[in-house]
Design a protein around this motif. Structure first.
Motif, PDB file in Angstrom:
ATOM      1  N   ARG A  37      39.059  66.326  21.891  1.00  0.00           N
ATOM      2  CA  ARG A  37      38.242  67.419  22.395  1.00  0.00           C
ATOM      3  C   ARG A  37      38.759  68.745  21.864  1.00  0.00           C
ATOM      4  O   ARG A  37      39.938  68.872  21.510  1.00  0.00           O
ATOM      5  N   GLN A  38      37.846  69.692  21.814  1.00  0.00           N
ATOM      6  CA  GLN A  38      38.209  71.023  21.339  1.00  0.00           C
ATOM      7  C   GLN A  38      37.527  72.065  22.204  1.00  0.00           C
ATOM      8  O   GLN A  38      36.298  72.159  22.237  1.00  0.00           O
ATOM      9  N   GLY A  41      38.425  78.385  21.003  1.00  0.00           N
ATOM     10  CA  GLY A  41      39.648  79.089  20.665  1.00  0.00           C
ATOM     11  C   GLY A  41      40.897  78.235  20.644  1.00  0.00           C
ATOM     12  O   GLY A  41      41.998  78.759  20.462  1.00  0.00           O
ATOM     13  N   LYS A  42      40.723  76.929  20.814  1.00  0.00           N
ATOM     14  CA  LYS A  42      41.886  76.040  20.835  1.00  0.00           C
ATOM     15  C   LYS A  42      41.779  74.988  19.740  1.00  0.00           C
ATOM     16  O   LYS A  42      40.705  74.746  19.189  1.00  0.00           O
ATOM     17  N   GLU A  43      42.890  74.370  19.457  1.00  0.00           N
ATOM     18  CA  GLU A  43      42.897  73.314  18.464  1.00  0.00           C
ATOM     19  C   GLU A  43      42.328  72.022  19.059  1.00  0.00           C
ATOM     20  O   GLU A  43      42.335  71.834  20.273  1.00  0.00           O
ATOM     21  N   ARG A  44      41.869  71.177  18.167  1.00  0.00           N
ATOM     22  CA  ARG A  44      41.385  69.877  18.607  1.00  0.00           C
ATOM     23  C   ARG A  44      42.566  69.063  19.145  1.00  0.00           C
ATOM     24  O   ARG A  44      43.626  69.003  18.522  1.00  0.00           O
ATOM     25  N   TYR A  58      45.640  54.367  25.404  1.00  0.00           N
ATOM     26  CA  TYR A  58      46.626  55.444  25.598  1.00  0.00           C
ATOM     27  C   TYR A  58      45.868  56.688  26.002  1.00  0.00           C
ATOM     28  O   TYR A  58      44.786  56.965  25.477  1.00  0.00           O
ATOM     29  N   TYR A  59      46.442  57.437  26.938  1.00  0.00           N
ATOM     30  CA  TYR A  59      45.789  58.630  27.462  1.00  0.00           C
ATOM     31  C   TYR A  59      46.707  59.829  27.372  1.00  0.00           C
ATOM     32  O   TYR A  59      47.928  59.722  27.589  1.00  0.00           O
ATOM     33  N   ALA A  60      46.125  60.971  27.095  1.00  0.00           N
ATOM     34  CA  ALA A  60      46.867  62.215  27.245  1.00  0.00           C
ATOM     35  C   ALA A  60      47.210  62.408  28.708  1.00  0.00           C
ATOM     36  O   ALA A  60      46.441  62.006  29.594  1.00  0.00           O
ATOM     37  N   ASP A  61      48.326  63.026  28.973  1.00  0.00           N
ATOM     38  CA  ASP A  61      48.753  63.237  30.350  1.00  0.00           C
ATOM     39  C   ASP A  61      47.710  64.005  31.157  1.00  0.00           C
ATOM     40  O   ASP A  61      47.539  63.774  32.353  1.00  0.00           O
ATOM     41  N   ALA A  91      34.862  71.335  26.962  1.00  0.00           N
ATOM     42  CA  ALA A  91      35.172  71.275  25.532  1.00  0.00           C
ATOM     43  C   ALA A  91      34.054  70.519  24.816  1.00  0.00           C
ATOM     44  O   ALA A  91      33.200  69.894  25.460  1.00  0.00           O
ATOM     45  N   VAL A  92      34.095  70.585  23.517  1.00  0.00           N
ATOM     46  CA  VAL A  92      33.283  69.674  22.705  1.00  0.00           C
ATOM     47  C   VAL A  92      34.113  68.410  22.498  1.00  0.00           C
ATOM     48  O   VAL A  92      35.267  68.486  22.061  1.00  0.00           O
ATOM     49  N   TYR A  93      33.535  67.289  22.835  1.00  0.00           N
ATOM     50  CA  TYR A  93      34.226  66.010  22.721  1.00  0.00           C
ATOM     51  C   TYR A  93      33.752  65.290  21.457  1.00  0.00           C
ATOM     52  O   TYR A  93      32.543  65.184  21.201  1.00  0.00           O
ATOM     53  N   TYR A  94      34.721  64.802  20.705  1.00  0.00           N
ATOM     54  CA  TYR A  94      34.446  64.102  19.454  1.00  0.00           C
ATOM     55  C   TYR A  94      34.980  62.674  19.523  1.00  0.00           C
ATOM     56  O   TYR A  94      36.092  62.457  20.012  1.00  0.00           O
TER      57      TYR A  94
END
Length: 126
Positions: A37-38, A41-44, A58-61, A91-94
């Motif tokens: 996701r992005q 103004g932030k990085e993906r 696996y998941y991000a915390d 966010a935009v989810y990819y």
């Protein structure tokens, strides 16, 4: 391989959404599938990934315990069930995929993905 993400929208905080990503083309070459996701103004950033058989994830915390990734190989589709959404999930989810085997023991990097779909916007209002 072409990936098409869908299912984004506007939802209130604590609500739920389910994203889908359909793969087409030479799908036999696809191993890991993932969601990134992005935010503006932030990085993906990495959200979650799943191995070819769907047995390792696996998941991000930041999303652990709230999001669930799954895949249906008969339909060449990966899903992202998002519950207890927060405004910071906006966010935009990819969706993305790669050809390499995936252990499910670590996050994936955007630069390491071979295929990308267009994004789908998720907006969570407070």
């Amino acid at each position: 391989v072409q990936l098409q993400a869908s299912g984004g929208g506007l939802v209130q905080a604590e609500g739920s959404l389910r994203l889908s990503c359909a793969a087409s083309g030479h799908t036999n070459s696809v191993n890991a599938m993932a969601w990134f996701r992005q935010a503006p103004g932030k990085e993906r950033e990495f959200v979650t990934a799943i191995n070819r058989t769907g047995t390792r994830t696996y998941y991000a915390d930041s999303v652990k315990g709230r999001f669930t990734i799954s895949r249906d190989n008969a339909k060449n589709t990966v899903y992202l069930q998002m519950n207890s959404l927060k405004p910071e999930d906006t966010a935009v989810y990819y969706c993305a995929a790669n050809r390499r085997p995936y252990s499910g023991m670590h996050p994936l990097r955007p630069a390491g993905m071979d295929y990308w779909g267009g994004g789908t916007l998720v907006t969570v209002s407070s």
